[in-house]
Design an enzyme around this catalytic site. Structure first.
Site, short mmCIF file in Angstrom:
data_model
loop_
_atom_site.label_atom_id
_atom_site.label_comp_id
_atom_site.label_asym_id
_atom_site.label_seq_id
_atom_site.Cartn_x
_atom_site.Cartn_y
_atom_site.Cartn_z
N CYS A 49 0.84 -1.21 0.00
CA CYS A 49 0.00 0.00 0.00
C CYS A 49 0.87 1.26 0.00
CB CYS A 49 -0.90 -0.04 1.23
SG CYS A 49 -1.79 1.48 1.57
N CYS A 52 0.01 3.88 2.67
CA CYS A 52 0.43 3.38 3.99
C CYS A 52 1.91 3.69 4.23
CB CYS A 52 0.20 1.87 4.10
SG CYS A 52 -1.52 1.37 3.89
#
Length: 123
Positions: A49, A52
């Protein structure tokens, strides 16, 4: 399953984020949170991600600032059942718990909003 706790991130007492890699470790952390007055911030993320990874340094900065808050990082691919239990639909998702109950939630890369929510719920 490998190490349960990342060697670089052992305890939030020193402003660090505890990476939980096993269901047993998560269950221990969650049970402890039910009897503690400390706010727990769970960072649901994934290795793949991009957002993230982008917010990760900010989360570590918040852990340094708020040493009275427990910061837990959970990779949804390692612990999909935990992510499902918290109905995580997108990442990053931050779930704020106190006494084992969800107090708030934030989805996305919003450091200032996360800071505000921590301030709001930590006491």
């Amino acid at each position: 399953m490998g190490a349960q706790v990342s060697t670089q991130q052992r305890s939030s007492d020193h402003g660090e984020v505890l990476s939980v890699h096993s269901l047993d470790k998560w269950n221990t952390q969650f049970q402890n949170s039910k009897t503690s007055n400390k706010l727990m911030v769970i960072d649901f993320s994934a290795a793949w991600c991009g957002p993230c990874k982008f917010i990760e340094p900010a989360v570590h900065d918040l852990a340094v600032e708020f040493t009275d808050v427990d910061f837990i990082k959970i990779d949804i691919d390692e612990l999909p059942d935990v992510a499902k239990d918290f109905d995580v639909q997108a990442m990053p998702t931050f779930v704020l718990l106190k006494k084992g109950k969800e107090r708030d939630r934030l989805v996305g890369v919003k450091k200032d909003e996360l800071h505000r929510l921590i301030e709001k719920h930590r006491f």
